[in-house]
Design an enzyme around this catalytic site. Structure first.
Site, mmCIF file in Angstrom:
data_model
loop_
_atom_site.group_PDB
_atom_site.id
_atom_site.type_symbol
_atom_site.label_atom_id
_atom_site.label_comp_id
_atom_site.label_asym_id
_atom_site.label_seq_id
_atom_site.Cartn_x
_atom_site.Cartn_y
_atom_site.Cartn_z
ATOM 1 N N SER A 98 0.892 -1.036 0.200
ATOM 2 C CA SER A 98 0.034 -0.187 -0.017
ATOM 3 C C SER A 98 0.866 1.122 -0.023
ATOM 4 C CB SER A 98 -0.930 -0.068 1.286
ATOM 5 O OG SER A 98 -1.633 1.446 1.494
ATOM 6 N N TYR A 121 -1.017 0.795 11.262
ATOM 7 C CA TYR A 121 -1.400 0.144 9.860
ATOM 8 C C TYR A 121 -0.249 0.689 9.039
ATOM 9 C CZ TYR A 121 -3.828 -1.087 5.395
ATOM 10 O OH TYR A 121 -4.141 -1.607 4.213
#
Length: 253
Positions: free
Chosen positions: A146, A159
């Site tokens: 990501s 995260y």
């Protein structure tokens, strides 16, 4: 093994309800894959729609139990999948927990638990899959990283830090597999609009699961090692990496 036309024949998806993962698998089946393994937590595939949809497209679908939080079971899961379909052409770990930074701030145990899945679970299954692909002498591991891990933001730093670790792991694993016939594709999507982000305000240059899947397919066709979705995020983060930290901290959530 790849079929007589050189197309992918067998696919293993780890995270059987993943929108991105299923979108990739659907595209592979439409292009000739005939053996699919969907691995998910017990009960996760209670809705049989993904299985039925893939079977309608002509695939034989096997469903296995998989728990990302139990790394001691991962090596056996890879071998069980191979026993079902033979050599694994494409392996897609597509599981994870988005979580909330506010929740993590209040509950460090929850943060550690989710990082164990988002990073540790991928390390465990990635190494087990890599061993199998190396032994086969072919196959692709698709790692869903990501942009959140390219430069970690305060809005989601737990995260993001797990994704940063995963991205680094994937790059190192790709180097370790070089020359073996197996390879790793690192996929860096931006904000993905879907079930996982429902209720959140989409970020600039947001994408859908379908767009991420299209990027993966292009990488499989062209043998790219890194995919940014959308592609212009690569240039954007080339600039963002250079922003001074006081400016980076002030970016909107």
């Amino acid at each position: 093994m790849r079929n007589a036309l050189g197309s992918v024949d067998t696919v293993l998806l780890l995270g059987g309800r993943s929108e991105i993962g299923l979108a990739i698998v659907e595209r592979l089946v439409r292009r000739g894959a005939r053996q699919v393994v969907l691995a998910a937590r017990p009960g996760e595939n209670g809705a049989s729609a993904p299985v039925e949809d893939l079977e309608r497209l002509g695939a034989e679908v096997h469903v296995l139990e998989f728990d990302a939080a139990r790394p001691e079971t991962h090596a056996a899961l890879i071998e069980e999948a191979a026993a079902k379909v033979g050599d694994l052409d494409v392996v897609i770990p597509a599981f994870g927990v988005l979580g909330s930074q506010a929740v993590y701030d209040a509950d460090p145990v929850a943060a550690a638990r989710d990082v164990a899945v988002n990073f540790g679970g991928h390390v465990s299954i990635g190494l087990a899959a890599a061993r199998r692909l190396r032994e086969q002498g072919h196959g692709t591991l698709v790692v869903l990283s990501s942009v959140a891990g390219v430069r970690v933001r305060k809005a989601n730093f737990v995260y993001g830090s797990a994704k940063a670790g995963l991205d680094g792991f994937a790059q190192g694993l790709a180097d370790a597999l070089h020359g073996s016939g197996a390879r790793v594709v690192v996929v860096r999507p931006g904000f993905v609009i879907g079930r996982m982000t429902r209720g959140m305000t989409p970020a600039p240059m947001s994408v859908t699961a379908a767009e991420v899947a299209d990027g993966v397919m292009e990488a499989l066709d062209t043998r790219k090692v890194t995919v940014w979705v959308p592609a212009r995020l690569r240039l954007a983060f080339a600039v963002m990496r250079l922003l001074p930290r006081p400016i980076w901290r002030r970016l909107p959530r």
